[in-house]
Write a protein that holds these residues in place. Structure first.
Motif, PDB file in Angstrom:
ATOM      1  N   GLY A 193       0.806  -1.214   0.000  1.00 52.12           N
ATOM      2  CA  GLY A 193       0.000   0.000   0.000  1.00 52.12           C
ATOM      3  C   GLY A 193       0.837   1.260   0.000  1.00 52.12           C
ATOM      4  O   GLY A 193       1.719   1.435  -0.850  1.00 52.12           O
ATOM      5  N   ASP A 194       0.586   2.136   0.974  1.00 53.16           N
ATOM      6  CA  ASP A 194       1.271   3.427   1.012  1.00 53.16           C
ATOM      7  C   ASP A 194       2.756   3.322   1.335  1.00 53.16           C
ATOM      8  O   ASP A 194       3.492   4.300   1.164  1.00 53.16           O
ATOM      9  CB  ASP A 194       0.572   4.362   2.009  1.00 53.16           C
ATOM     10  CG  ASP A 194      -0.807   4.765   1.512  1.00 53.16           C
ATOM     11  OD1 ASP A 194      -1.066   4.664   0.295  1.00 53.16           O
ATOM     12  OD2 ASP A 194      -1.627   5.183   2.348  1.00 53.16           O
ATOM     13  N   PRO A 203      -3.528  11.718   5.736  1.00 51.10           N
ATOM     14  CA  PRO A 203      -2.847  10.953   4.678  1.00 51.10           C
ATOM     15  C   PRO A 203      -2.497  11.857   3.499  1.00 51.10           C
ATOM     16  O   PRO A 203      -3.280  12.725   3.113  1.00 51.10           O
ATOM     17  CB  PRO A 203      -3.890   9.900   4.276  1.00 51.10           C
ATOM     18  CG  PRO A 203      -4.731   9.742   5.493  1.00 51.10           C
ATOM     19  CD  PRO A 203      -4.799  11.116   6.122  1.00 51.10           C
ATOM     20  N   GLY A 206       1.060   8.001   5.355  1.00 53.35           N
ATOM     21  CA  GLY A 206       0.281   6.939   4.726  1.00 53.35           C
ATOM     22  C   GLY A 206      -0.982   6.631   5.510  1.00 53.35           C
ATOM     23  O   GLY A 206      -1.149   7.042   6.658  1.00 53.35           O
ATOM     24  N   ARG A 207      -1.857   5.888   4.872  1.00 51.65           N
ATOM     25  CA  ARG A 207      -3.133   5.505   5.494  1.00 51.65           C
ATOM     26  C   ARG A 207      -3.278   3.988   5.574  1.00 51.65           C
ATOM     27  O   ARG A 207      -3.819   3.469   6.517  1.00 51.65           O
ATOM     28  CB  ARG A 207      -4.285   6.093   4.687  1.00 51.65           C
ATOM     29  CG  ARG A 207      -5.661   5.757   5.212  1.00 51.65           C
ATOM     30  CD  ARG A 207      -6.751   6.577   4.563  1.00 51.65           C
ATOM     31  NE  ARG A 207      -6.840   6.452   3.130  1.00 51.65           N
ATOM     32  CZ  ARG A 207      -7.542   5.532   2.470  1.00 51.65           C
ATOM     33  NH1 ARG A 207      -8.223   4.647   3.144  1.00 51.65           N
ATOM     34  NH2 ARG A 207      -7.574   5.507   1.153  1.00 51.65           N
ATOM     35  N   ARG A 208      -2.800   3.285   4.556  1.00 48.27           N
ATOM     36  CA  ARG A 208      -2.958   1.837   4.559  1.00 48.27           C
ATOM     37  C   ARG A 208      -1.647   1.165   4.143  1.00 48.27           C
ATOM     38  O   ARG A 208      -0.958   1.635   3.234  1.00 48.27           O
ATOM     39  CB  ARG A 208      -4.097   1.406   3.669  1.00 48.27           C
ATOM     40  CG  ARG A 208      -3.887   1.717   2.211  1.00 48.27           C
ATOM     41  CD  ARG A 208      -5.054   1.216   1.382  1.00 48.27           C
ATOM     42  NE  ARG A 208      -4.943   1.699   0.036  1.00 48.27           N
ATOM     43  CZ  ARG A 208      -5.960   2.034  -0.728  1.00 48.27           C
ATOM     44  NH1 ARG A 208      -7.182   1.923  -0.265  1.00 48.27           N
ATOM     45  NH2 ARG A 208      -5.764   2.465  -1.948  1.00 48.27           N
ATOM     46  N   SER A 255      -2.254  -4.211  -1.116  1.00 47.98           N
ATOM     47  CA  SER A 255      -3.097  -3.031  -1.363  1.00 47.98           C
ATOM     48  C   SER A 255      -2.332  -2.007  -2.202  1.00 47.98           C
ATOM     49  O   SER A 255      -1.112  -1.911  -2.124  1.00 47.98           O
ATOM     50  CB  SER A 255      -3.566  -2.405  -0.043  1.00 47.98           C
ATOM     51  OG  SER A 255      -2.480  -1.950   0.713  1.00 47.98           O
ATOM     52  N   LEU A 257      -1.502   2.040  -3.531  1.00 48.66           N
ATOM     53  CA  LEU A 257      -1.371   3.349  -2.868  1.00 48.66           C
ATOM     54  C   LEU A 257      -2.758   3.928  -2.624  1.00 48.66           C
ATOM     55  O   LEU A 257      -3.658   3.780  -3.462  1.00 48.66           O
ATOM     56  CB  LEU A 257      -0.597   4.324  -3.760  1.00 48.66           C
ATOM     57  CG  LEU A 257       0.892   4.107  -3.933  1.00 48.66           C
ATOM     58  CD1 LEU A 257       1.421   4.985  -5.064  1.00 48.66           C
ATOM     59  CD2 LEU A 257       1.640   4.420  -2.641  1.00 48.66           C
ATOM     60  N   SER A 258      -2.941   4.608  -1.502  1.00 50.29           N
ATOM     61  CA  SER A 258      -4.207   5.314  -1.267  1.00 50.29           C
ATOM     62  C   SER A 258      -4.280   6.511  -2.222  1.00 50.29           C
ATOM     63  O   SER A 258      -3.251   6.998  -2.713  1.00 50.29           O
ATOM     64  CB  SER A 258      -4.302   5.790   0.185  1.00 50.29           C
ATOM     65  OG  SER A 258      -3.329   6.785   0.433  1.00 50.29           O
ATOM     66  N   THR A 259      -5.467   6.976  -2.456  1.00 53.71           N
ATOM     67  CA  THR A 259      -5.665   8.129  -3.334  1.00 53.71           C
ATOM     68  C   THR A 259      -4.915   9.351  -2.809  1.00 53.71           C
ATOM     69  O   THR A 259      -4.294  10.086  -3.583  1.00 53.71           O
ATOM     70  CB  THR A 259      -7.170   8.450  -3.443  1.00 53.71           C
ATOM     71  OG1 THR A 259      -7.836   7.291  -3.937  1.00 53.71           O
ATOM     72  CG2 THR A 259      -7.430   9.609  -4.378  1.00 53.71           C
ATOM     73  N   GLU A 260      -4.937   9.550  -1.502  1.00 47.49           N
ATOM     74  CA  GLU A 260      -4.287  10.717  -0.911  1.00 47.49           C
ATOM     75  C   GLU A 260      -2.775  10.695  -1.139  1.00 47.49           C
ATOM     76  O   GLU A 260      -2.169  11.714  -1.467  1.00 47.49           O
ATOM     77  CB  GLU A 260      -4.575  10.788   0.601  1.00 47.49           C
ATOM     78  CG  GLU A 260      -6.036  10.917   0.946  1.00 47.49           C
ATOM     79  CD  GLU A 260      -6.712   9.560   1.185  1.00 47.49           C
ATOM     80  OE1 GLU A 260      -6.224   8.529   0.655  1.00 47.49           O
ATOM     81  OE2 GLU A 260      -7.732   9.536   1.891  1.00 47.49           O
ATOM     82  N   GLU A 285      -1.151   8.884  -3.446  1.00 51.83           N
ATOM     83  CA  GLU A 285      -0.907   8.968  -4.896  1.00 51.83           C
ATOM     84  C   GLU A 285      -0.906  10.425  -5.346  1.00 51.83           C
ATOM     85  O   GLU A 285      -0.041  10.846  -6.108  1.00 51.83           O
ATOM     86  CB  GLU A 285      -1.972   8.166  -5.652  1.00 51.83           C
ATOM     87  CG  GLU A 285      -1.867   8.269  -7.154  1.00 51.83           C
ATOM     88  CD  GLU A 285      -0.552   7.762  -7.741  1.00 51.83           C
ATOM     89  OE1 GLU A 285      -0.065   6.724  -7.318  1.00 51.83           O
ATOM     90  OE2 GLU A 285      -0.016   8.450  -8.636  1.00 51.83           O
TER      91      GLU A 285
END
Length: 158
Positions: free
Chosen positions: A18-19, A72, A123-125, A130, A132-135, A137
């Motif tokens: 993820g993030d 995030p 990061g958020r997650r 998973s 990357l989170s939208t934030e 990215e």
């Protein structure tokens, strides 16, 4: 013997978590635009290897994910040559040996580069598999611009 680049940029993190992929993603984008004399690497596992990687360099920029109380996608810049990284950044790393510990080991050994800047991307997650989170990215192109500005290769200055 091959000479080393004056500057080094390391994107730290695991692409599949993820993030945590923030650092490697920034490194991938920078590799396409890095000024001459700048080496760009992705560091996924060998965090202690950072100390050897930056020995003899004039300028080093690290990009890593972090978790603090910020929103995030928040980006923070730390001058790791001037002061220790905040504990909150160091304590949440997904790596067995975190960037802050590598910086402090190098400081104790007298092996810090002349300039060491760390960008932390909130990061958020971080779950395996998973994306990357939208934030995060959305924040990464701004980090690329800021790192380019640090290196004197254009990019944003704030």
């Amino acid at each position: 013997m091959r000479s080393r680049s004056i500057a080094l940029v390391c994107g730290v993190g695991r692409r599949e978590r993820g993030d945590d992929a923030a650092g490697p993603t920034v490194a991938d984008r920078l590799a396409l635009r890095a000024p001459a004399g700048v080496e760009v690497r992705v560091v996924e596992d060998d965090i202690l290897g950072l100390v050897d990687a930056w020995t003899g360099r004039q300028r080093v920029v690290l990009v890593d994910a972090m978790v603090s109380d910020a929103e995030p996608g928040t980006v923070r810049r730390f001058d790791a040559k001037a002061e220790a990284l905040p504990t909150v950044l160091r304590a949440v790393s997904s790596h067995a040996f975190d960037v802050g510990a590598a910086v402090e080991l190098a400081r104790a050994l007298g092996r810090l580069p002349d300039s060491l800047v760390v960008y932390g991307v909130e990061g958020r997650r971080f779950e395996g598999g998973s994306p990357l989170s939208t934030e995060v990215e959305r924040a990464l192109d701004g980090v690329v611009e800021r790192v380019l500005a640090e290196l004197g290769g254009g990019g944003a200055t704030s």
